[in-house]
Design an enzyme around this catalytic site. Structure first.
Site, PDB file in Angstrom:
ATOM      1  N   ARG A  24      28.296  60.096  46.955  1.00  0.00           N
ATOM      2  CA  ARG A  24      27.459  60.139  48.168  1.00  0.00           C
ATOM      3  C   ARG A  24      27.367  61.535  48.769  1.00  0.00           C
ATOM      4  NH1 ARG A  24      26.642  54.753  50.561  1.00  0.00           N
ATOM      5  NH2 ARG A  24      26.185  53.578  48.685  1.00  0.00           N
ATOM      6  N   ARG A  28      24.304  60.792  54.751  1.00  0.00           N
ATOM      7  CA  ARG A  28      24.054  60.893  56.198  1.00  0.00           C
ATOM      8  C   ARG A  28      24.972  61.845  56.953  1.00  0.00           C
ATOM      9  NH1 ARG A  28      24.297  54.575  56.479  1.00  0.00           N
ATOM     10  NH2 ARG A  28      25.550  55.140  54.688  1.00  0.00           N
ATOM     11  N   ARG A  37      15.283  62.471  55.171  1.00  0.00           N
ATOM     12  CA  ARG A  37      15.057  61.022  55.193  1.00  0.00           C
ATOM     13  C   ARG A  37      14.028  60.661  56.256  1.00  0.00           C
ATOM     14  NH1 ARG A  37      19.577  56.725  56.872  1.00  0.00           N
ATOM     15  NH2 ARG A  37      19.030  57.724  58.832  1.00  0.00           N
ATOM     16  N   ASP A  74      19.442  54.608  44.086  1.00  0.00           N
ATOM     17  CA  ASP A  74      20.389  53.571  44.497  1.00  0.00           C
ATOM     18  C   ASP A  74      20.548  52.569  43.359  1.00  0.00           C
ATOM     19  OD1 ASP A  74      21.804  52.671  47.187  1.00  0.00           O
ATOM     20  OD2 ASP A  74      21.199  50.865  46.093  1.00  0.00           O
ATOM     21  N   TYR A 151      24.858  41.500  44.313  1.00  0.00           N
ATOM     22  CA  TYR A 151      23.777  41.677  45.300  1.00  0.00           C
ATOM     23  C   TYR A 151      22.593  40.766  44.985  1.00  0.00           C
ATOM     24  CZ  TYR A 151      26.368  45.649  47.098  1.00  0.00           C
ATOM     25  OH  TYR A 151      27.357  46.435  47.648  1.00  0.00           O
TER      26      TYR A 151
HETATM   27  O1  CP3 Z   1      26.290  59.392  45.302  1.00  0.00           O
HETATM   28  C1  CP3 Z   1      25.162  59.842  45.584  1.00  0.00           C
HETATM   29  O2  CP3 Z   1      24.977  60.741  46.448  1.00  0.00           O
HETATM   30  C2  CP3 Z   1      23.968  59.355  44.795  1.00  0.00           C
HETATM   31  C3  CP3 Z   1      23.156  58.349  45.408  1.00  0.00           C
HETATM   32  C4  CP3 Z   1      23.726  56.965  45.594  1.00  0.00           C
HETATM   33  C5  CP3 Z   1      23.425  56.150  46.717  1.00  0.00           C
HETATM   34  N1  CP3 Z   1      23.954  54.916  46.496  1.00  0.00           N
HETATM   35  C6  CP3 Z   1      22.633  56.566  47.874  1.00  0.00           C
HETATM   36  C7  CP3 Z   1      22.697  55.764  49.113  1.00  0.00           C
HETATM   37  C8  CP3 Z   1      24.537  56.209  44.740  1.00  0.00           C
HETATM   38  C9  CP3 Z   1      25.206  56.610  43.438  1.00  0.00           C
HETATM   39  C10 CP3 Z   1      24.653  54.912  45.310  1.00  0.00           C
HETATM   40  C11 CP3 Z   1      25.388  53.816  44.680  1.00  0.00           C
HETATM   41  C12 CP3 Z   1      25.464  52.522  45.352  1.00  0.00           C
HETATM   42  N2  CP3 Z   1      24.534  51.910  46.137  1.00  0.00           N
HETATM   43  C13 CP3 Z   1      26.544  51.635  45.215  1.00  0.00           C
HETATM   44  C14 CP3 Z   1      27.765  51.866  44.328  1.00  0.00           C
HETATM   45  C15 CP3 Z   1      28.723  52.837  44.906  1.00  0.00           C
HETATM   46  C16 CP3 Z   1      29.426  52.361  46.134  1.00  0.00           C
HETATM   47  O3  CP3 Z   1      29.183  52.961  47.183  1.00  0.00           O
HETATM   48  O4  CP3 Z   1      30.230  51.415  46.029  1.00  0.00           O
HETATM   49  C17 CP3 Z   1      26.281  50.499  45.976  1.00  0.00           C
HETATM   50  C18 CP3 Z   1      27.164  49.300  46.136  1.00  0.00           C
HETATM   51  C19 CP3 Z   1      24.972  50.669  46.545  1.00  0.00           C
HETATM   52  C20 CP3 Z   1      24.207  49.725  47.396  1.00  0.00           C
HETATM   53  C21 CP3 Z   1      24.020  50.257  48.750  1.00  0.00           C
HETATM   54  N3  CP3 Z   1      23.185  51.311  49.041  1.00  0.00           N
HETATM   55  C22 CP3 Z   1      24.601  49.796  49.940  1.00  0.00           C
HETATM   56  C23 CP3 Z   1      25.594  48.652  50.036  1.00  0.00           C
HETATM   57  C24 CP3 Z   1      24.109  50.594  50.964  1.00  0.00           C
HETATM   58  C25 CP3 Z   1      24.360  50.408  52.432  1.00  0.00           C
HETATM   59  C26 CP3 Z   1      25.669  50.935  52.831  1.00  0.00           C
HETATM   60  C27 CP3 Z   1      25.521  52.319  53.371  1.00  0.00           C
HETATM   61  O5  CP3 Z   1      26.308  53.200  52.980  1.00  0.00           O
HETATM   62  O6  CP3 Z   1      24.634  52.481  54.230  1.00  0.00           O
HETATM   63  C28 CP3 Z   1      23.266  51.580  50.377  1.00  0.00           C
HETATM   64  C29 CP3 Z   1      22.547  52.653  51.078  1.00  0.00           C
HETATM   65  C30 CP3 Z   1      22.650  54.036  50.538  1.00  0.00           C
HETATM   66  N4  CP3 Z   1      22.653  54.392  49.225  1.00  0.00           N
HETATM   67  C31 CP3 Z   1      22.700  55.234  51.328  1.00  0.00           C
HETATM   68  C32 CP3 Z   1      22.714  56.309  50.447  1.00  0.00           C
HETATM   69  C33 CP3 Z   1      22.718  57.772  50.773  1.00  0.00           C
HETATM   70  C34 CP3 Z   1      22.641  55.277  52.838  1.00  0.00           C
HETATM   71  C35 CP3 Z   1      21.251  54.906  53.256  1.00  0.00           C
HETATM   72  C36 CP3 Z   1      20.677  55.734  54.354  1.00  0.00           C
HETATM   73  O7  CP3 Z   1      20.498  56.956  54.199  1.00  0.00           O
HETATM   74  O8  CP3 Z   1      20.332  55.120  55.355  1.00  0.00           O
END
Ligand code: CP3
Length: 343
Positions: A24, A28, A37, A74, A151
């Site tokens: 990540r 944010r 974003r 994602d 999911y």
């Molecule tokens: O790592 C990176 O920077 C690459 C991009 C990336 C994102 N999600 C961007 C993201 C990667 C590799 C993921 C993987 C991901 N997504 C996983 C597996 C890794 C983990 O964290 O366990 C999972 C379970 C998801 C599904 C997901 N996406 C959830 C549950 C959420 C909401 C929770 C949260 O952190 O808000 C997301 C949103 C998400 N994916 C964000 C980002 C940067 C935040 C969204 C935003 O900017 O509002």
């Protein structure tokens, strides 16, 4: 021939200073991410806007000089490409139309059709191959089938993956069919990412820890092994990182059993334990606790040094045990990197 530090570590080389990136890392906690974003409109629009997704991928590289860039996308884009609607509830997380019946499973789109939806992701990678510094490794990724299935079955994130475990218990054929479907689609998705320029791919199995015993073997290990075997057959030499998060004792031997070149470990295991039990099979990635990037100070510096020291005897990629959180202080990321690089 490569001199990129991440690729050297993935080949099994022990480097004097471990290469470093963060899960990540585009996120944010960075003001420039929040601005881009907002420009895109929302999170999913950002994922599908290749120019802006490439821009946020590059932001942490410019700011910190990480050794790897991870594609901004994602894990839920792949199931969305199979048909179910996906959206994000502000402040809550993902929501998705559920897939729990034989009819819903059969209605998922054919694997080859995912590329229509996912074409912008491949374009993001192509842009990045042109814009990244030459020493930076480009990592593509997908969710592992079990985590993606949790999911698709629940339609949202869950604490204990209850709905997926329930389907596994009550309608094993549909559950196993869904795992198979995600597995075959993931092979096509990651292969297309490699063709578009990803040099390494990572499989995120965030909920692997809730599978126990034979279920872990059947639904975490075996689908991962199938994806890795298919990708290596198509792309000889492709390095692959597996992240069976919270696998505990099942981290032991996971690299050999799955065919992964590197196992990423979370921070529920100590770096000393992982060095002894996991690194003996090859490269390990991890595992600083992400909350130290919120609290900072001397515990952050000591924590980063401890992880670096623990893994110094073998191939290691320094990372967190899970993603950096939105409340982390960007200056603490710099302090962590300095501690690892000995500055
Ligand atoms: O790592 C990176 O920077 C690459 C991009 C990336 C994102 N999600 C961007 C993201 C990667 C590799 C993921 C993987 C991901 N997504 C996983 C597996 C890794 C983990 O964290 O366990 C999972 C379970 C998801 C599904 C997901 N996406 C959830 C549950 C959420 C909401 C929770 C949260 O952190 O808000 C997301 C949103 C998400 N994916 C964000 C980002 C940067 C935040 C969204 C935003 O900017 O509002």
């Amino acid at each position: 021939m490569t001199d990129k530090p991440i690729l050297r570590a993935l080949k099994g080389e022990t480097l004097p200073t471990p290469p470093i990136w963060m899960m990540r890392q585009a996120g944010r906690y960075l003001p420039e991410y929040r601005a881009t974003r907002a420009q895109a409109g929302d999170f999913l629009s950002l994922c599908y806007n290749s120019e802006l997704a490439a821009e946020v991928t590059l932001q942490p590289i410019r700011r910190y000089g990480f050794d790897a860039a991870i594609l901004f996308a994602d894990i839920l884009l792949l199931p969305q490409a199979l048909g179910p609607k996906l959206w994000f509830e502000t402040g809550e997380g993902p929501r998705m139309e559920t897939t729990t019946t034989p009819a819903e499973l059969a209605a998922l789109r054919p694997d080859e059709e995912i590329h229509e939806t996912l074409a912008p992701v491949y374009e993001t990678l192509r842009i990045l191959t042109r814009e990244l510094p030459r020493e930076t490794t480009l990592i593509g990724f997908a969710g592992a089938p079990w985590t993606v299935a949790t999911y698709m079955i629940a339609g949202r994130g869950t604490k204990d993956q209850g709905p997926a475990h329930a389907l596994k218990a009550t309608d094993r054929a549909t559950f196993a069919g869904l795992i198979d479907k995600i597995t075959s689609a993931t092979i096509l998705y990651l292969s297309a990412q490699v063709q578009a320029g990803a040099e390494v791919v990572k499989l995120f199995d965030s909920w692997a820890g809730s599978l126990k015993g034979q279920d872990f073997t059947d639904f975490a290990l075996k689908p991962t092994a199938r994806i890795i075997a298919a990708l290596k057959a198509k792309h000889p030499g492709l390095p692959i990182i597996a992240f069976p998060r919270e696998a505990g004792d099942r981290y032991i031997g996971f690299a050999r059993a799955s065919g992964a070149d590197c196992v990423a470990v979370d921070n529920s295991v100590s770096p000393e334990w992982a060095a002894e039990n996991v690194q003996k099979d090859g490269c390990v990635q991890g595992n600083l606790a992400p909350d130290l990037l919120v609290s900072g100070g001397e515990p952050l510096v000591q924590g980063a040094r401890r992880v670096t020291r623990a893994f110094a005897g073998g191939p290691h990629i320094f990372n967190l045990g899970h993603g950096i959180t939105p409340d982390a202080d960007p200056d603490n990321v710099k302090r962590m990197i300095d501690a690892v690089r000995g500055a």
